[in-house]
Write a protein that holds these residues in place. Structure first.
Motif, PDB file in Angstrom:
ATOM      1  N   VAL A 252       0.806  -1.221   0.000  1.00 19.61           N
ATOM      2  CA  VAL A 252       0.000   0.000   0.000  1.00 19.61           C
ATOM      3  C   VAL A 252       0.839   1.270   0.000  1.00 19.61           C
ATOM      4  CG1 VAL A 252      -1.984  -1.113   1.107  1.00 19.61           C
ATOM      5  CG2 VAL A 252      -0.292   0.073   2.522  1.00 19.61           C
ATOM      6  N   LEU A 253       2.128   1.157   0.383  1.00 14.66           N
ATOM      7  CA  LEU A 253       2.974   2.347   0.474  1.00 14.66           C
ATOM      8  C   LEU A 253       4.423   1.939   0.252  1.00 14.66           C
ATOM      9  CD1 LEU A 253       2.942   5.399   1.096  1.00 14.66           C
ATOM     10  CD2 LEU A 253       3.114   4.817   3.523  1.00 14.66           C
ATOM     11  N   ASN A 254       5.088   2.605  -0.682  1.00 19.75           N
ATOM     12  CA  ASN A 254       6.488   2.335  -1.019  1.00 19.75           C
ATOM     13  C   ASN A 254       7.345   3.538  -0.655  1.00 19.75           C
ATOM     14  OD1 ASN A 254       6.196  -0.244  -2.737  1.00 19.75           O
ATOM     15  ND2 ASN A 254       4.697   1.140  -3.627  1.00 19.75           N
ATOM     16  N   PHE A 255       8.477   3.284  -0.006  1.00 20.75           N
ATOM     17  CA  PHE A 255       9.416   4.328   0.363  1.00 20.75           C
ATOM     18  C   PHE A 255      10.690   4.172  -0.466  1.00 20.75           C
ATOM     19  CE2 PHE A 255       6.772   3.752   4.116  1.00 20.75           C
ATOM     20  CZ  PHE A 255       6.464   5.054   4.468  1.00 20.75           C
ATOM     21  N   PRO A 256      10.908   5.011  -1.485  1.00 17.53           N
ATOM     22  CA  PRO A 256      12.150   4.947  -2.240  1.00 17.53           C
ATOM     23  C   PRO A 256      13.321   5.395  -1.349  1.00 17.53           C
ATOM     24  CG  PRO A 256      10.468   6.188  -3.438  1.00 17.53           C
ATOM     25  CD  PRO A 256       9.975   5.990  -2.041  1.00 17.53           C
ATOM     26  N   VAL A 257      14.392   4.609  -1.356  1.00 16.62           N
ATOM     27  CA  VAL A 257      15.582   4.921  -0.549  1.00 16.62           C
ATOM     28  C   VAL A 257      16.825   4.711  -1.404  1.00 16.62           C
ATOM     29  CG1 VAL A 257      14.471   4.350   1.657  1.00 16.62           C
ATOM     30  CG2 VAL A 257      15.706   2.570   0.411  1.00 16.62           C
ATOM     31  N   SER A 258      17.919   5.386  -1.048  1.00 16.19           N
ATOM     32  CA  SER A 258      19.146   5.270  -1.827  1.00 16.19           C
ATOM     33  C   SER A 258      19.873   3.957  -1.558  1.00 16.19           C
ATOM     34  CB  SER A 258      20.074   6.458  -1.562  1.00 16.19           C
ATOM     35  OG  SER A 258      20.405   6.514  -0.192  1.00 16.19           O
ATOM     36  N   ASN A 259      19.685   3.383  -0.362  1.00 17.48           N
ATOM     37  CA  ASN A 259      20.380   2.142  -0.021  1.00 17.48           C
ATOM     38  C   ASN A 259      19.424   1.245   0.766  1.00 17.48           C
ATOM     39  OD1 ASN A 259      21.981   0.150   1.364  1.00 17.48           O
ATOM     40  ND2 ASN A 259      23.792   1.392   0.902  1.00 17.48           N
ATOM     41  N   VAL A 260      18.857   0.253   0.102  1.00 18.77           N
ATOM     42  CA  VAL A 260      17.867  -0.625   0.733  1.00 18.77           C
ATOM     43  C   VAL A 260      18.484  -1.383   1.903  1.00 18.77           C
ATOM     44  CG1 VAL A 260      16.375  -2.654   0.394  1.00 18.77           C
ATOM     45  CG2 VAL A 260      16.404  -0.813  -1.308  1.00 18.77           C
ATOM     46  N   GLU A 261      19.662  -1.952   1.717  1.00 16.17           N
ATOM     47  CA  GLU A 261      20.264  -2.760   2.775  1.00 16.17           C
ATOM     48  C   GLU A 261      20.516  -1.935   4.040  1.00 16.17           C
ATOM     49  OE1 GLU A 261      23.296  -6.367   3.513  1.00 16.17           O
ATOM     50  OE2 GLU A 261      23.094  -5.536   1.510  1.00 16.17           O
ATOM     51  N   GLU A 262      21.050  -0.741   3.886  1.00 14.95           N
ATOM     52  CA  GLU A 262      21.292   0.140   5.023  1.00 14.95           C
ATOM     53  C   GLU A 262      19.977   0.507   5.723  1.00 14.95           C
ATOM     54  OE1 GLU A 262      22.505   4.714   5.133  1.00 14.95           O
ATOM     55  OE2 GLU A 262      24.176   3.424   4.510  1.00 14.95           O
ATOM     56  N   THR A 263      18.953   0.801   4.945  1.00 11.62           N
ATOM     57  CA  THR A 263      17.647   1.157   5.507  1.00 11.62           C
ATOM     58  C   THR A 263      17.042  -0.033   6.241  1.00 11.62           C
ATOM     59  OG1 THR A 263      17.310   2.774   3.740  1.00 11.62           O
ATOM     60  CG2 THR A 263      15.358   2.070   4.976  1.00 11.62           C
ATOM     61  N   VAL A 264      17.151  -1.228   5.668  1.00  8.04           N
ATOM     62  CA  VAL A 264      16.655  -2.438   6.330  1.00  8.04           C
ATOM     63  C   VAL A 264      17.363  -2.629   7.661  1.00  8.04           C
ATOM     64  CG1 VAL A 264      16.633  -4.969   6.203  1.00  8.04           C
ATOM     65  CG2 VAL A 264      15.815  -3.617   4.270  1.00  8.04           C
ATOM     66  N   ASP A 265      18.675  -2.458   7.688  1.00  6.66           N
ATOM     67  CA  ASP A 265      19.439  -2.612   8.933  1.00  6.66           C
ATOM     68  C   ASP A 265      18.970  -1.613   9.998  1.00  6.66           C
ATOM     69  OD1 ASP A 265      20.901  -4.681   7.815  1.00  6.66           O
ATOM     70  OD2 ASP A 265      22.672  -3.438   7.387  1.00  6.66           O
ATOM     71  N   LYS A 266      18.771  -0.367   9.596  1.00 11.50           N
ATOM     72  CA  LYS A 266      18.342   0.665  10.552  1.00 11.50           C
ATOM     73  C   LYS A 266      16.924   0.400  11.065  1.00 11.50           C
ATOM     74  CE  LYS A 266      21.333   4.360   8.942  1.00 11.50           C
ATOM     75  NZ  LYS A 266      21.420   5.658   8.252  1.00 11.50           N
ATOM     76  N   LEU A 267      16.020   0.015  10.166  1.00  6.84           N
ATOM     77  CA  LEU A 267      14.651  -0.267  10.592  1.00  6.84           C
ATOM     78  C   LEU A 267      14.585  -1.531  11.445  1.00  6.84           C
ATOM     79  CD1 LEU A 267      12.642   0.682   7.379  1.00  6.84           C
ATOM     80  CD2 LEU A 267      12.675   1.907   9.563  1.00  6.84           C
ATOM     81  N   THR A 268      15.385  -2.525  11.114  1.00  9.50           N
ATOM     82  CA  THR A 268      15.442  -3.749  11.918  1.00  9.50           C
ATOM     83  C   THR A 268      15.897  -3.412  13.338  1.00  9.50           C
ATOM     84  OG1 THR A 268      15.844  -5.134   9.980  1.00  9.50           O
ATOM     85  CG2 THR A 268      16.488  -6.046  12.108  1.00  9.50           C
ATOM     86  N   ALA A 269      16.860  -2.520  13.459  1.00 10.81           N
ATOM     87  CA  ALA A 269      17.344  -2.090  14.783  1.00 10.81           C
ATOM     88  C   ALA A 269      16.244  -1.379  15.572  1.00 10.81           C
ATOM     89  CB  ALA A 269      18.564  -1.184  14.626  1.00 10.81           C
ATOM     90  N   ARG A 270      15.264  -0.805  14.884  1.00 11.06           N
ATOM     91  CA  ARG A 270      14.135  -0.140  15.544  1.00 11.06           C
ATOM     92  C   ARG A 270      12.978  -1.095  15.809  1.00 11.06           C
ATOM     93  NH1 ARG A 270      12.895   5.826  13.611  1.00 11.06           N
ATOM     94  NH2 ARG A 270      14.875   6.769  14.178  1.00 11.06           N
ATOM     95  N   GLY A 271      13.160  -2.371  15.459  1.00 10.48           N
ATOM     96  CA  GLY A 271      12.136  -3.363  15.742  1.00 10.48           C
ATOM     97  C   GLY A 271      11.219  -3.705  14.590  1.00 10.48           C
ATOM     98  N   VAL A 272      11.500  -3.190  13.400  1.00  8.49           N
ATOM     99  CA  VAL A 272      10.693  -3.527  12.228  1.00  8.49           C
ATOM    100  C   VAL A 272      11.115  -4.909  11.739  1.00  8.49           C
ATOM    101  CG1 VAL A 272      10.136  -2.907   9.839  1.00  8.49           C
ATOM    102  CG2 VAL A 272      10.392  -1.106  11.576  1.00  8.49           C
ATOM    103  N   GLU A 273      10.137  -5.768  11.488  1.00  9.21           N
ATOM    104  CA  GLU A 273      10.414  -7.116  10.994  1.00  9.21           C
ATOM    105  C   GLU A 273      10.086  -7.188   9.511  1.00  9.21           C
ATOM    106  OE1 GLU A 273       8.585 -10.185  13.333  1.00  9.21           O
ATOM    107  OE2 GLU A 273       9.127  -9.177  15.202  1.00  9.21           O
ATOM    108  N   PHE A 274      11.049  -7.635   8.733  1.00 11.09           N
ATOM    109  CA  PHE A 274      10.864  -7.718   7.289  1.00 11.09           C
ATOM    110  C   PHE A 274      10.284  -9.065   6.902  1.00 11.09           C
ATOM    111  CE2 PHE A 274      13.247  -3.978   7.755  1.00 11.09           C
ATOM    112  CZ  PHE A 274      12.831  -3.177   6.699  1.00 11.09           C
TER     113      PHE A 274
END
Length: 126
Positions: free
Chosen positions: A64-86
């Motif tokens: 339903v919502l896409n967030f374009p980012v310059s570095n997916v892996e870095e963003t995944v790591d940061k969000l995972t550290a905040r408790g987001v589960e992929f």
């Protein structure tokens, strides 16, 4: 007819307080409480997305919502550290251990769900 209308998207959630906490605290977005069981996500570029309370909410089965980012892996790591589960997928959109789909078919992308089960993504912006 609608060419000049400032359209916006929206989707439902079953608990607006959980949604507000998730989008503010975990994703770091500006969230405006509109009252009347509605929130507005204030996104970059002046875009807004409405989240509305729906007691019999059923999560979307698509992104339903896409967030374009310059570095997916870095963003995944940061969000995972905040408790987001992929999310993990097999088959055509197979993801790796981090939950990242690394192209073919499509761009580098990783999907996750909000507390209401709606699917969101971070996707390579190039």
């Amino acid at each position: 007819m609608l060419k000049n209308s400032k359209a916006f998207s929206g989707f439902s959630a079953n608990d607006l307080q959980q949604a507000k906490d998730f989008y503010q605290q975990k994703l770091g977005l500006e969230v405006e409480d509109n009252g009347q069981d509605m929130l507005t996500l204030k996104l970059a570029g002046g875009n807004n997305v409405l989240i509305y309370q729906k007691p019999n909410h059923q999560p979307a089965t698509f992104t339903v919502l896409n967030f374009p980012v310059s570095n997916v892996e870095e963003t995944v790591d940061k969000l995972t550290a905040r408790g987001v589960e992929f999310l993990q997928y097999e088959g055509e959109i197979k993801t790796d251990a981090k939950g990242i789909h690394r192209g073919e078919p499509g761009p580098v992308v990783a999907w996750f769900a909000d507390p209401a089960g709606n699917i969101l993504s971070v996707v390579a912006d190039h």
